[in-house]
Design a protein around this motif. Structure first.
Motif, mmCIF file in Angstrom:
data_model
loop_
_atom_site.group_PDB
_atom_site.id
_atom_site.type_symbol
_atom_site.label_atom_id
_atom_site.label_comp_id
_atom_site.label_asym_id
_atom_site.label_seq_id
_atom_site.Cartn_x
_atom_site.Cartn_y
_atom_site.Cartn_z
ATOM 1 N N UNK A 162 33.683 37.681 41.363
ATOM 2 C CA UNK A 162 34.885 38.336 40.935
ATOM 3 C C UNK A 162 36.218 37.843 41.656
ATOM 4 N N UNK A 163 37.305 37.794 40.955
ATOM 5 C CA UNK A 163 38.702 37.285 41.219
ATOM 6 C C UNK A 163 39.576 38.281 41.167
ATOM 7 N N UNK A 164 40.650 38.376 42.203
ATOM 8 C CA UNK A 164 41.565 39.440 42.353
ATOM 9 C C UNK A 164 42.674 38.928 41.383
ATOM 10 N N UNK A 165 43.484 40.145 40.761
ATOM 11 C CA UNK A 165 44.523 40.005 39.908
ATOM 12 C C UNK A 165 45.374 41.177 40.044
ATOM 13 N N UNK A 166 46.737 40.924 39.995
ATOM 14 C CA UNK A 166 47.763 41.875 40.247
ATOM 15 C C UNK A 166 48.221 42.397 38.820
ATOM 16 N N UNK A 167 47.909 43.614 38.567
ATOM 17 C CA UNK A 167 48.372 44.498 37.321
ATOM 18 C C UNK A 167 49.188 45.449 37.695
ATOM 19 N N UNK A 168 50.539 45.385 37.171
ATOM 20 C CA UNK A 168 51.431 46.481 37.392
ATOM 21 C C UNK A 168 51.525 46.633 38.964
ATOM 22 N N UNK A 169 51.749 45.453 39.705
ATOM 23 C CA UNK A 169 52.104 45.756 40.988
ATOM 24 C C UNK A 169 50.683 46.270 41.857
ATOM 25 N N UNK A 170 49.623 46.374 41.183
ATOM 26 C CA UNK A 170 48.330 46.758 42.113
ATOM 27 C C UNK A 170 47.482 45.684 41.893
ATOM 28 N N UNK A 171 46.265 45.569 42.629
ATOM 29 C CA UNK A 171 45.422 44.557 42.748
ATOM 30 C C UNK A 171 44.137 45.215 42.443
ATOM 31 N N UNK A 172 43.217 44.422 41.644
ATOM 32 C CA UNK A 172 41.914 44.908 41.126
ATOM 33 C C UNK A 172 41.076 43.555 41.104
ATOM 34 N N UNK A 173 39.986 43.612 40.668
ATOM 35 C CA UNK A 173 38.919 42.748 40.316
ATOM 36 C C UNK A 173 38.469 42.541 38.988
ATOM 37 N N UNK A 174 38.307 41.196 38.654
ATOM 38 C CA UNK A 174 37.906 40.817 37.313
ATOM 39 C C UNK A 174 36.563 39.798 37.354
ATOM 40 N N UNK A 175 35.849 39.813 36.318
ATOM 41 C CA UNK A 175 34.607 38.794 36.256
ATOM 42 C C UNK A 175 35.192 37.504 35.515
ATOM 43 N N UNK A 176 34.247 36.434 35.599
ATOM 44 C CA UNK A 176 34.786 35.319 34.852
ATOM 45 C C UNK A 176 34.656 35.198 33.471
ATOM 46 N N UNK A 177 34.399 36.530 32.980
ATOM 47 C CA UNK A 177 34.466 36.525 31.231
ATOM 48 C C UNK A 177 35.848 37.551 31.129
ATOM 49 N N UNK A 178 36.519 37.629 32.166
ATOM 50 C CA UNK A 178 37.894 38.237 32.132
ATOM 51 C C UNK A 178 37.955 39.648 32.035
ATOM 52 N N UNK A 179 36.920 40.323 32.183
ATOM 53 C CA UNK A 179 36.445 41.808 31.900
ATOM 54 C C UNK A 179 36.936 42.497 33.529
ATOM 55 N N UNK A 180 37.595 43.454 33.239
ATOM 56 C CA UNK A 180 37.955 44.340 34.430
ATOM 57 C C UNK A 180 36.662 44.956 35.100
ATOM 58 N N UNK A 181 36.523 44.601 36.219
ATOM 59 C CA UNK A 181 35.218 45.182 37.010
ATOM 60 C C UNK A 181 35.589 46.167 38.026
ATOM 61 N N UNK A 182 36.796 46.178 38.757
ATOM 62 C CA UNK A 182 37.063 47.029 39.539
ATOM 63 C C UNK A 182 38.719 47.339 39.227
#
Length: 188
Positions: free
Chosen positions: A113-133
């Motif tokens: 998993x990798x962290x991404x900031x969306x709309x000011x909040x942080x979540x986690x995505x997998x390597x297929x760019x699917x949102x995981x958390x």
């Protein structure tokens, strides 16, 4: 979710243009060059099309591809737009994920998993760019041994290169996004 991510990214980019007089496309970027094995700059890297980024073919001819992804940094654009540095993992012209700029480059995948900031909040995505958390934390750390420290309501504190976080509620989550343990106060 992927379509929603693209719509939100496009809207944020359009708002940045309007509010900050951002540079005119095509945008330059930093990338890892497959011939020199160094970070290089490409002047004609990406454009906006219908409100979303499109990475240009010249990038894919030059960039190092690891596991089907390339790393791209759009720093000139984001800095001129008044936004924090933006790093992206890119799979194709319109297939990309914005990730947290961490330790002078893109956040890396840890435990898948990798962290991404969306709309000011942080979540986690997998390597297929699917949102995981879902992106719902004010900050989140990388996973370690199946859990990650996250905070809600924490705020940046301090100035300069190293800014800490304080306040808010701190706890660990598992790879399903479930709270697994509490901590009494934030570590930073």
């Amino acid at each position: 979710m992927d379509m929603m991510f693209r719509i939100i990214t496009g809207a944020l980019l359009m708002a940045a243009f309007a509010a900050h007089g951002a540079p005119t496309p095509p945008f330059s970027c930093s990338y890892w060059d497959k011939k020199t094995d160094n970070v290089e700059t490409l002047d004609d890297c990406a454009v906006l099309k219908d409100g979303k980024l499109v990475f240009l073919p010249a990038l894919f001819a030059k960039t190092q591809d690891v596991d089907g992804m390339s790393w791209v940094g759009l720093y000139d654009y984001t800095r001129e737009a008044g936004l924090p540095d933006a790093d992206y993992y890119v799979r194709g012209p319109e297939s990309y994920l914005s990730v947290i700029h961490f330790d002078n480059g893109p956040d890396w995948f840890v435990e898948g998993l990798v962290r991404s900031r969306q709309n000011g909040k942080v979540g986690y995505w997998d390597d297929a760019f699917n949102n995981h958390i879902a992106a719902k934390y004010d900050y989140a750390w990388q996973f370690q041994e199946g859990k990650a420290l996250v905070c809600t309501g924490c705020k940046p504190q301090g100035e300069g290169e190293h800014i800490g976080l304080g306040g808010g509620e701190w706890f660990y989550i598992d790879k399903n996004g479930q709270r697994v343990s509490e901590i009494k106060s934030g570590p930073f």
